[in-house]
Design a protein around this motif. Sequence first.
Motif, PDB file in Angstrom:
ATOM      1  N   VAL A 116      31.353 -13.927  48.935  1.00 28.66           N
ATOM      2  CA  VAL A 116      29.682 -13.561  48.761  1.00 28.66           C
ATOM      3  C   VAL A 116      29.208 -15.007  48.905  1.00 28.66           C
ATOM      4  N   LEU A 117      27.933 -15.040  48.912  1.00 30.99           N
ATOM      5  CA  LEU A 117      27.055 -16.254  49.144  1.00 30.99           C
ATOM      6  C   LEU A 117      26.976 -17.189  47.745  1.00 30.99           C
ATOM      7  N   LYS A 118      27.346 -18.344  47.813  1.00 32.10           N
ATOM      8  CA  LYS A 118      27.458 -19.133  46.893  1.00 32.10           C
ATOM      9  C   LYS A 118      26.247 -19.925  46.386  1.00 32.10           C
ATOM     10  N   GLU A 119      25.801 -20.516  47.557  1.00 31.95           N
ATOM     11  CA  GLU A 119      24.282 -21.331  47.578  1.00 31.95           C
ATOM     12  C   GLU A 119      23.180 -20.507  47.446  1.00 31.95           C
ATOM     13  N   LYS A 120      22.161 -21.127  47.001  1.00 34.94           N
ATOM     14  CA  LYS A 120      20.975 -20.293  47.078  1.00 34.94           C
ATOM     15  C   LYS A 120      20.290 -20.118  48.452  1.00 34.94           C
ATOM     16  N   PRO A 121      20.019 -18.930  48.927  1.00 35.29           N
ATOM     17  CA  PRO A 121      19.476 -18.611  50.286  1.00 35.29           C
ATOM     18  C   PRO A 121      18.056 -19.077  50.497  1.00 35.29           C
ATOM     19  N   ASN A 122      17.851 -19.472  51.715  1.00 34.11           N
ATOM     20  CA  ASN A 122      16.207 -19.501  52.039  1.00 34.11           C
ATOM     21  C   ASN A 122      15.979 -18.992  53.403  1.00 34.11           C
ATOM     22  N   ARG A 123      14.842 -18.867  53.662  1.00 32.25           N
ATOM     23  CA  ARG A 123      14.524 -18.063  54.787  1.00 32.25           C
ATOM     24  C   ARG A 123      14.756 -18.635  56.043  1.00 32.25           C
ATOM     25  N   LYS A 124      14.576 -19.784  55.840  1.00 31.00           N
ATOM     26  CA  LYS A 124      14.744 -20.860  57.092  1.00 31.00           C
ATOM     27  C   LYS A 124      16.090 -21.092  57.487  1.00 31.00           C
ATOM     28  N   GLU A 125      17.144 -20.907  57.082  1.00 25.62           N
ATOM     29  CA  GLU A 125      18.485 -21.259  56.944  1.00 25.62           C
ATOM     30  C   GLU A 125      19.087 -19.864  57.240  1.00 25.62           C
ATOM     31  N   HIS A 126      18.723 -18.843  56.432  1.00 19.49           N
ATOM     32  CA  HIS A 126      19.385 -17.673  56.522  1.00 19.49           C
ATOM     33  C   HIS A 126      18.716 -16.360  57.123  1.00 19.49           C
ATOM     34  N   LYS A 127      19.208 -15.958  58.033  1.00 20.94           N
ATOM     35  CA  LYS A 127      18.517 -14.825  58.520  1.00 20.94           C
ATOM     36  C   LYS A 127      18.526 -13.425  57.907  1.00 20.94           C
ATOM     37  N   PHE A 128      19.426 -13.574  56.748  1.00 15.27           N
ATOM     38  CA  PHE A 128      19.640 -12.367  56.210  1.00 15.27           C
ATOM     39  C   PHE A 128      18.838 -12.420  54.686  1.00 15.27           C
ATOM     40  N   PHE A 129      18.231 -13.572  54.589  1.00  9.89           N
ATOM     41  CA  PHE A 129      17.428 -13.894  53.469  1.00  9.89           C
ATOM     42  C   PHE A 129      16.802 -12.803  52.454  1.00  9.89           C
ATOM     43  N   ASN A 130      15.948 -11.918  53.657  1.00  9.63           N
ATOM     44  CA  ASN A 130      15.155 -10.856  52.862  1.00  9.63           C
ATOM     45  C   ASN A 130      16.071  -9.893  52.110  1.00  9.63           C
ATOM     46  N   LEU A 131      17.236  -9.817  52.540  1.00  6.71           N
ATOM     47  CA  LEU A 131      18.277  -8.871  51.888  1.00  6.71           C
ATOM     48  C   LEU A 131      18.983  -9.430  50.678  1.00  6.71           C
ATOM     49  N   THR A 132      18.864 -10.511  50.306  1.00 10.64           N
ATOM     50  CA  THR A 132      19.381 -11.209  49.086  1.00 10.64           C
ATOM     51  C   THR A 132      18.959 -10.930  47.791  1.00 10.64           C
ATOM     52  N   GLU A 133      18.094 -10.362  47.307  1.00  8.20           N
ATOM     53  CA  GLU A 133      17.125 -10.418  46.193  1.00  8.20           C
ATOM     54  C   GLU A 133      18.328  -9.796  45.042  1.00  8.20           C
ATOM     55  N   ASN A 134      19.331  -9.100  45.427  1.00  9.06           N
ATOM     56  CA  ASN A 134      20.309  -8.456  44.676  1.00  9.06           C
ATOM     57  C   ASN A 134      21.717  -9.052  44.668  1.00  9.06           C
ATOM     58  N   GLY A 135      22.055 -10.104  45.613  1.00  8.34           N
ATOM     59  CA  GLY A 135      23.049 -10.625  45.990  1.00  8.34           C
ATOM     60  C   GLY A 135      23.553 -10.040  47.384  1.00  8.34           C
ATOM     61  N   ILE A 136      24.461 -10.708  47.885  1.00 11.12           N
ATOM     62  CA  ILE A 136      24.887 -10.214  49.269  1.00 11.12           C
ATOM     63  C   ILE A 136      26.269 -10.380  49.356  1.00 11.12           C
ATOM     64  N   ILE A 137      27.027  -9.405  49.910  1.00 12.82           N
ATOM     65  CA  ILE A 137      28.466  -9.433  49.959  1.00 12.82           C
ATOM     66  C   ILE A 137      28.923  -9.454  51.516  1.00 12.82           C
ATOM     67  N   PHE A 138      29.731 -10.372  51.931  1.00  9.28           N
ATOM     68  CA  PHE A 138      30.367 -10.200  53.370  1.00  9.28           C
ATOM     69  C   PHE A 138      31.550  -9.917  53.247  1.00  9.28           C
ATOM     70  N   VAL A 139      32.032  -8.824  54.377  1.00 10.12           N
ATOM     71  CA  VAL A 139      33.193  -8.289  54.551  1.00 10.12           C
ATOM     72  C   VAL A 139      33.565  -8.255  55.938  1.00 10.12           C
ATOM     73  N   SER A 140      34.897  -8.411  56.070  1.00  3.71           N
ATOM     74  CA  SER A 140      35.604  -8.222  57.497  1.00  3.71           C
ATOM     75  C   SER A 140      36.491  -7.254  57.363  1.00  3.71           C
ATOM     76  N   LEU A 141      36.911  -6.236  57.986  1.00  8.00           N
ATOM     77  CA  LEU A 141      37.589  -5.397  58.029  1.00  8.00           C
ATOM     78  C   LEU A 141      38.610  -5.330  59.136  1.00  8.00           C
ATOM     79  N   LYS A 142      39.515  -4.472  59.124  1.00  6.58           N
ATOM     80  CA  LYS A 142      40.888  -4.582  59.889  1.00  6.58           C
ATOM     81  C   LYS A 142      40.583  -3.068  60.841  1.00  6.58           C
ATOM     82  N   LYS A 143      39.355  -2.818  60.708  1.00 11.48           N
ATOM     83  CA  LYS A 143      38.919  -1.710  61.470  1.00 11.48           C
ATOM     84  C   LYS A 143      37.672  -1.812  62.085  1.00 11.48           C
ATOM     85  N   GLU A 144      37.329  -0.890  63.202  1.00 11.83           N
ATOM     86  CA  GLU A 144      35.957  -1.141  63.825  1.00 11.83           C
ATOM     87  C   GLU A 144      35.111  -0.406  63.156  1.00 11.83           C
ATOM     88  N   THR A 145      33.816  -0.736  62.939  1.00 14.71           N
ATOM     89  CA  THR A 145      32.830   0.069  62.174  1.00 14.71           C
ATOM     90  C   THR A 145      31.899   0.367  63.364  1.00 14.71           C
TER      91      THR A 145
END
Length: 223
Positions: A116-145
């Motif tokens: 999960v993203l630990k630091e507070k996001p900001n629009r300048k540094e994080h291109k996913f900023f606008n999707l973070t209002e309720n938190g954001i989870i990053f996942v890497s899978l052992k299968k193709e998506t």
Amino acid sequence: MAIFIRSLNLLDLALDKKRNKSKPKALARCVSGNPWDIPNALLIALALANINETHMKRVIFTLIFTFCLTNIYSQDTYVKLPTVKNNCPTIIIEKDIIGNESAIGTKKELIAEISVLKEKPNRKEHKFFNLTENGIIFVSLKKETAFRTQSELNEFFGIEKNNGVYVNGYLIENFDYKIATECIMEIELVEPDSENKLEKKAINVWTLTKEERINGCERQNVN
């Protein structure tokens, strides 16, 4: 910092009777950091130049406080459709695929990494900023998506390829992001109106179930 410096200059000019009486344009430039805003700021400057010193101080400090608050909170504004009322975090698979919990699966052996993203996001540094209002989870899978690009989805609905796409009501501000095919629950075509203030029609992709949209998700506050 820039707005703080402008505010100090504004205070200095406003309390200097000779300067603010003879040079209202200078006062206006301090109010506005944008040259195109100077005509509007000039109206404020002319008004300030004609009130007494006591009232002047009160007005100046009010302006400084208002400008600073506006500058602070504008950095945390999320671009979203007005009807959005969910508390579900965004799930990003392999750094650029927007998904949901069903894509992760119930088998732990399919998950290579999750964070999960630990630091507070900001629009300048994080291109996913606008999707973070309720938190954001990053996942890497052992299968193709499997996924669909934003351009593909727009084209399917007869919309310009580079038109902005919304996911769960939030604008995706970067075209690098795709959407996991198996996670698309519904796609709605949103027409411009006085409430959403869209300039042209856009699509909103739901990766949330109807129940999650209404009742929210169990997982909250993941930031």
